[in-house]
Design a protein around this motif. Structure first.
Motif, mmCIF file in Angstrom:
data_model
loop_
_atom_site.group_PDB
_atom_site.id
_atom_site.type_symbol
_atom_site.label_atom_id
_atom_site.label_comp_id
_atom_site.label_asym_id
_atom_site.label_seq_id
_atom_site.Cartn_x
_atom_site.Cartn_y
_atom_site.Cartn_z
ATOM 1 N N LYS A 167 -3.851 -8.664 -11.825
ATOM 2 C CA LYS A 167 -2.547 -9.276 -12.072
ATOM 3 C C LYS A 167 -2.166 -10.298 -11.007
ATOM 4 O O LYS A 167 -1.659 -11.371 -11.318
ATOM 5 C CB LYS A 167 -1.480 -8.177 -12.151
ATOM 6 N N LEU A 168 -2.424 -9.974 -9.750
ATOM 7 C CA LEU A 168 -2.064 -10.874 -8.644
ATOM 8 C C LEU A 168 -3.308 -11.441 -7.965
ATOM 9 O O LEU A 168 -3.280 -11.778 -6.781
ATOM 10 C CB LEU A 168 -1.206 -10.121 -7.626
ATOM 11 N N THR A 175 -0.053 -6.967 -2.116
ATOM 12 C CA THR A 175 1.385 -7.189 -2.217
ATOM 13 C C THR A 175 2.071 -6.882 -0.890
ATOM 14 O O THR A 175 1.486 -6.246 0.001
ATOM 15 C CB THR A 175 1.989 -6.291 -3.302
ATOM 16 N N ASN A 176 3.294 -7.299 -0.768
ATOM 17 C CA ASN A 176 4.086 -6.949 0.420
ATOM 18 C C ASN A 176 4.252 -5.435 0.528
ATOM 19 O O ASN A 176 4.289 -4.884 1.629
ATOM 20 C CB ASN A 176 5.451 -7.636 0.371
ATOM 21 N N PRO A 197 -7.012 -5.555 -4.041
ATOM 22 C CA PRO A 197 -6.777 -4.808 -5.285
ATOM 23 C C PRO A 197 -8.063 -4.353 -5.975
ATOM 24 O O PRO A 197 -8.040 -3.416 -6.776
ATOM 25 C CB PRO A 197 -6.010 -5.815 -6.154
ATOM 26 N N ALA A 198 -9.201 -4.973 -5.641
ATOM 27 C CA ALA A 198 -10.466 -4.621 -6.281
ATOM 28 C C ALA A 198 -11.062 -3.320 -5.756
ATOM 29 O O ALA A 198 -11.842 -2.664 -6.447
ATOM 30 C CB ALA A 198 -11.471 -5.755 -6.106
ATOM 31 N N ASP A 199 -10.693 -2.920 -4.526
ATOM 32 C CA ASP A 199 -11.306 -1.710 -3.957
ATOM 33 C C ASP A 199 -10.305 -0.813 -3.233
ATOM 34 O O ASP A 199 -10.689 0.129 -2.543
ATOM 35 C CB ASP A 199 -12.449 -2.079 -3.006
ATOM 36 N N LYS A 200 -9.037 -1.065 -3.424
ATOM 37 C CA LYS A 200 -7.992 -0.285 -2.768
ATOM 38 C C LYS A 200 -8.145 1.214 -3.010
ATOM 39 O O LYS A 200 -7.846 2.032 -2.129
ATOM 40 C CB LYS A 200 -6.621 -0.753 -3.281
#
Length: 567
Positions: free
Chosen positions: A64-65, A70-71, A86-89
């Motif tokens: 999405k981002l 994100t903050n 976001p790909a491996d969080k």
């Protein structure tokens, strides 16, 4: 195979392995293959190969981002978000759920799941040499390693043959060759830099990075698809991880019981027999407490977590931590520096050249500083460079092509730009007694366990080395004709390289070390520690290959001693 039976008979195994990451997976596989019934304990969730890699095949536009944190990510995970995207969080812990105390800034990056950080590691694999094993003794720093290269040589080969490492033989005494699969080709700008370095300084050499990504099918895995999405988990088994390799091999023997969601709180000790009898565990789903029993225990929870277990395992025999007669437990914490390097652009050359795919590796420049005793550089030890060459893409160009639109704008963005090289130095950190971790006597986590405290700082030797890294990286790019060179030095706290090691070091003398030359705790012969905590010095090479070799060696020794009735 999960267990919940509380009876001692059902909870007894030949061996317990704590932690399922790089070294824990190896310990489990080796012990199972040798016929032992093994309980593998992991404090995090289960991650099954292929099925539990949710982002492995997603496209960039599926996020999405994009790949921007994100903050809220940065606020809730101020440490982990410096490493994840976001790909491996999902392969990193949440900082709010797993706090620790930074007495000085230190980034403790963690992956609590089956496979641990083997799912997100950098995969670079280099042997240590006697330049590394002998350095402490020659320089009068800390203590001597209890082993030399000849003690580990066959185990390096043994491990490499299993995991599959691409690379080239270079015949460098300070960077021993290994058992290699074919290497990826260097691209044209990397070859250009290699030729320039050779021309200007014969003591420096640029080689292919040696990396645990498969250039051909190996042991039922791979080959690497050259997607360069490794940190998401690889459904092809294109790189080595516990999940794709050692744990499935251990399960295949029928001798492994895998128990996730299991935090080991302490090691059980029989003072009469002077040996460990097992471990205490908290089930993180039910909060129930269990005890499991075994003949031998391998502690492989990852450097800081391993030592926190040992420090928390107190008794009248070991009031200051398990096996801590020397007072060294928790001290001598190390992490490589990776704060400096350079970037440059090679204009008007190789404009007709490009590349195919996205290699998972680039180039490696082995250590060239202080190979002799007379260099007088103002600092001890040395560093290596890791880097890669590529052509500028639209994302690079969009930063300086502004206020444009239309056909010409699209053409500028989609036409590949000039060739560039980025390189960064990995520097050795000396083992300082004052760099340490300990346990808080006041603050506890949600399971009632004391919080880890970390007190770490780079000293003058490391800072002088970082300055030299910045200088030599810019020098090599300049000599090769690169322009617009940006030599950088970041402000990065310890832990940022994610190569934490030390805190339960090996040694010949029980008065100055925690472990002997076979990774046994000196005074508790049935407990072994073979993860990064055992390291006596750090070298400058990525350390995971050494952890695996030490683990395989210790498992072989442990089973032999068990058969002889010595433990």
């Amino acid at each position: 195979m999960y267990i919940s039976d509380k009876t001692k008979e059902a909870a007894t195994y030949d061996a317990i392995v704590i932690g399922s990451g790089i070294s824990g997976g190896w310990a489990a596989m080796e012990l199972c293959k040798k016929g032992l019934k093994v309980l593998l304990l992991e404090r995090g969730r289960d991650v099954k190969h292929v099925v539990d890699y949710p982002t492995a095949t997603l496209n960039p536009w599926d996020f999405k981002l994009g790949f921007n944190n994100t903050n809220k990510d940065k606020e809730e995970d101020p440490i982990q978000s410096t490493s994840y995207s976001p790909a491996d969080k999902h392969f990193y812990v949440r900082d709010k759920e797993h706090p620790y105390i930074q007495e000085k800034p230190f980034h403790w990056i963690r992956g609590y799941q089956v496979g641990g950080k083997s799912l997100i590691w950098g995969r670079h694999c280099y042997r240590l040499s006697d330049l590394d094993f002998e350095a402490n003794a020659k320089e009068g720093i800390a203590i001597d390693w209890p082993i030399r290269y000849k003690d580990l040589e066959q185990w390096y080969s043994y491990v490499e043959t299993h995991i599959g490492i691409s690379g080239t033989k270079e015949n460098l005494p300070h960077l021993p060759d290994g058992e290699f699969l074919p290497a990826w080709d260097l691209n044209c700008v990397e070859k250009h830099l290699k030729d320039s370095i050779k021309k200007h300084d014969p003591n420096r050499v640029l080689i292919n990075a040696r990396i645990a990504n498969l250039t051909k099918t190996w042991d039922g895995r791979g080959p690497c698809q050259e997607r360069n999405l490794c940190s998401r988990g690889c459904p092809y088994g294109g790189y080595f991880s516990s999940n794709s390799s050692t744990i499935p091999a251990a399960l295949a023997t029928g001798n492994l019981t895998l128990r996730p969601f299991s935090i080991v709180t302490n090691i059980l000790y029989d003072e009469h027999k002077q040996r460990a009898t097992g471990v205490s565990v908290i089930d993180t789903l039910s909060n129930e407490k269990f005890e499991f029993f075994s003949k031998i225990v391998f502690v492989n929870a990852s450097t800081i977590a391993t030592t926190s277990i040992l420090l928390n395992s107190t008794s009248s025999r070991f009031p200051n931590g398990f096996g801590n007669d020397s007072g060294q437990l928790g001290h001598n914490l190390m992490d490589h520096t990776s704060a400096a390097g350079a970037y440059g652009i090679l204009y008007d050359q190789y404009s007709d050249m490009y590349y195919k795919g996205r290699r998972p590796e680039g180039f490696f420049i082995p250590r060239f500083r202080n190979l002799k005793d007379d260099e007088n550089l103002g600092f001890k030890r040395g560093y290596n460079f890791q880097g890669h060459g590529e052509r500028q893409e639209w994302g690079d160009k969009s930063r300086y092509i502004v206020n444009e639109f239309g056909e010409d704008f699209k053409a500028k963005l989609t036409t590949p730009g000039p060739w560039t090289v980025w390189m960064q130095g990995w520097g050795e950190c000396l083992p300082y007694f004052t760099n340490k971790m300990s346990l808080s006597d006041k603050e506890k986590d949600k399971w009632g366990l004391p919080l880890v405290k970390i007190d770490f700082a780079y000293e003058d030797n490391e800072n002088k080395m970082i300055d030299d890294i910045r200088k030599t990286s810019a020098e090599m790019l300049t000599q090769a004709g690169f322009k617009d060179i940006d030599s950088f030095r970041y402000t990065k706290p310890g832990g940022s390289t994610i190569h934490e090691m030390g805190t339960a070091r090996m040694g010949l003398d029980p008065k100055t070390s925690v472990l002997n030359k076979f990774n046994q705790i000196h005074d508790v012969k049935n407990v072994f520690v073979t993860d990064g905590s055992c390291m006596v010095s750090s070298g400058s090479q990525n350390p995971s290959l050494t952890y695996m070799a030490l683990t395989a060696r210790a498992c072989d020794f442990a089973v032999d001693e068990l058969k002889k009735g010595n433990i």
